[in-house]
Scaffold this motif. Structure first.
Motif, short mmCIF file in Angstrom:
data_model
loop_
_atom_site.label_atom_id
_atom_site.label_comp_id
_atom_site.label_asym_id
_atom_site.label_seq_id
_atom_site.Cartn_x
_atom_site.Cartn_y
_atom_site.Cartn_z
N HIS A 241 53.57 67.82 -80.43
CA HIS A 241 53.39 69.25 -80.18
C HIS A 241 53.61 69.60 -78.70
N PRO A 242 54.72 69.18 -78.10
CA PRO A 242 54.92 69.39 -76.66
C PRO A 242 55.13 70.85 -76.26
N SER A 243 55.41 71.73 -77.23
CA SER A 243 55.70 73.13 -76.91
C SER A 243 54.44 73.97 -76.74
N LEU A 244 53.29 73.41 -77.09
CA LEU A 244 52.03 74.17 -77.03
C LEU A 244 51.38 74.06 -75.65
N GLY B 270 51.25 79.21 -77.57
CA GLY B 270 51.96 79.04 -78.82
C GLY B 270 51.07 79.40 -79.99
N LEU B 271 51.63 79.32 -81.18
CA LEU B 271 50.89 79.68 -82.39
C LEU B 271 49.59 78.91 -82.51
N GLY B 272 49.65 77.60 -82.35
CA GLY B 272 48.44 76.79 -82.50
C GLY B 272 47.38 77.12 -81.47
N ASP B 273 47.80 77.38 -80.24
CA ASP B 273 46.85 77.75 -79.19
C ASP B 273 46.09 79.02 -79.57
N ALA C 293 57.21 76.67 -80.13
CA ALA C 293 55.84 77.11 -79.86
C ALA C 293 55.35 78.12 -80.88
N CYS C 294 56.24 78.95 -81.39
CA CYS C 294 55.83 80.02 -82.31
C CYS C 294 55.75 79.57 -83.77
N SER C 295 56.17 78.35 -84.06
CA SER C 295 56.07 77.84 -85.44
C SER C 295 55.10 76.67 -85.54
N ASP C 296 54.61 76.17 -84.41
CA ASP C 296 53.71 75.02 -84.40
C ASP C 296 52.27 75.51 -84.40
N GLY C 297 51.58 75.34 -85.51
CA GLY C 297 50.22 75.84 -85.66
C GLY C 297 49.14 74.84 -85.35
N ALA C 298 49.49 73.73 -84.67
CA ALA C 298 48.50 72.69 -84.40
C ALA C 298 47.50 73.13 -83.33
N TYR C 299 46.25 72.72 -83.52
CA TYR C 299 45.24 72.92 -82.48
C TYR C 299 44.11 71.92 -82.68
N ASN D 229 54.55 84.83 -76.69
CA ASN D 229 55.87 85.43 -76.93
C ASN D 229 56.22 85.42 -78.40
N CYS D 230 55.21 85.30 -79.25
CA CYS D 230 55.43 85.15 -80.68
C CYS D 230 55.12 86.42 -81.45
N GLY D 231 54.74 87.48 -80.76
CA GLY D 231 54.39 88.72 -81.44
C GLY D 231 53.01 88.69 -82.06
N LEU D 232 52.16 87.74 -81.66
CA LEU D 232 50.82 87.64 -82.23
C LEU D 232 49.89 88.60 -81.51
N PRO D 233 49.07 89.36 -82.24
CA PRO D 233 48.19 90.35 -81.62
C PRO D 233 47.02 89.68 -80.91
N ASP D 234 46.39 90.41 -80.00
CA ASP D 234 45.20 89.91 -79.33
C ASP D 234 44.01 90.13 -80.25
#
Length: 260
Positions: free
Chosen positions: A229-232, A249-252, A67-73, A119-124
């Protein structure tokens, strides 16, 4: 003058291995003659969610990203230009559930989206906002056959009947390229739900997890490929007892930042 609506593609979360995986359905409807001002184009759109079982796999045997490496959206092409104010149809909740506990699950889901909880450490860094306005006797304007009905000026989330393959569904109405109303409906006719995951969970679905996905649609995100992209959070299948959709996840997150 009667206003026009565009025919749009309805998407959904599918129950692979439970009820099968129905193809996306084309959904259309008629808006109320007095819904919006005459002589403008009004759009009505939908996205449904499906329930699933079994482990996700990559398409063609390819490795699934975390989830934290998949940047799809995917973007639906519309966004809120103001705060999203919504209400909960408390009377629609499943038997045995408290109104306050169920509303809190939906509130957490909406916050998961606007705060970009992950859970990826991405800020709001998402500027979208929401406000739960309390309970209502109004029902989501979504038919038992998975059709979007005429809008009534209220954003409502609740439970009800949908076709057996549909776990949940979101309808949104647009005006001049912006979202003006969004309703969310979770299927209690064919699925059992929980607020807190029970011990030995089996064939029950998390309200917060499914609602987080549906609120993603409400704020403008579309489905990404389940196979790739099932983890997103915005993948279209959620399994029984699965709660990973509650954290983006990252993409979301990147998709929401692109919108807000």
């Amino acid at each position: 003058m009667m206003k026009t609506e565009r025919l749009v593609l309805g998407l959904a979360l599918v129950a692979a291995g439970v009820f099968g995986s129905p193809s996306p359905q084309h959904l259309s409807g008629r808006s109320r003659p007095d819904a919006l001002r005459p002589d403008v184009s009004v759009g009505v759109h939908s996205a449904a969610s499906f329930a699933g079982s079994g482990a996700p796999s990559g398409e063609g045997g390819s490795e699934v990203q975390s989830a934290c490496s998949d940047g799809a959206y995917v973007l639906n092409g519309h966004r809120w230009s103001k705060q999203y104010n919504w209400r909960f149809q408390a009377s629609s909740r499943p038997n045995g559930f408290s109104a306050s506990g169920t509303a809190d699950a939906f509130r957490r889901a909406a916050l998961n989206i606007v705060r970009g909880d992950n859970n990826c450490g991405l800020p709001d860094a998402i500027s979208a906002s929401q406000w739960y306005r309390g309970t209502t006797s109004r029902a989501p304007n979504i038919s038992s056959g998975a059709g979007c009905l005429g809008r009534d000026g209220y954003n409502v989330v609740g439970f009800g009947t949908l076709p057996s393959g549909y776990l949940g569904m979101t309808c949104w109405w647009t005006y001049n390229g912006r979202i003006v109303e969004t309703d969310v409906k979770l299927n209690k006719a064919y699925y059992r739900w929980y607020i807190n995951r029970p011990s030995g969970c089996s064939y029950k679905w998390s309200i917060e997890a499914a609602a987080t996905h549906e609120f993603g649609h409400a704020f403008g995100l579309g489905h990404v490929s389940e196979a790739q992209h099932p983890s997103l959070t915005m993948s279209p299948v959620i399994k029984a007892c699965q709660e990973s959709e509650k954290t983006l996840g990252l993409g979301d997150v990147v998709g929401l930042k692109a919108l807000y």
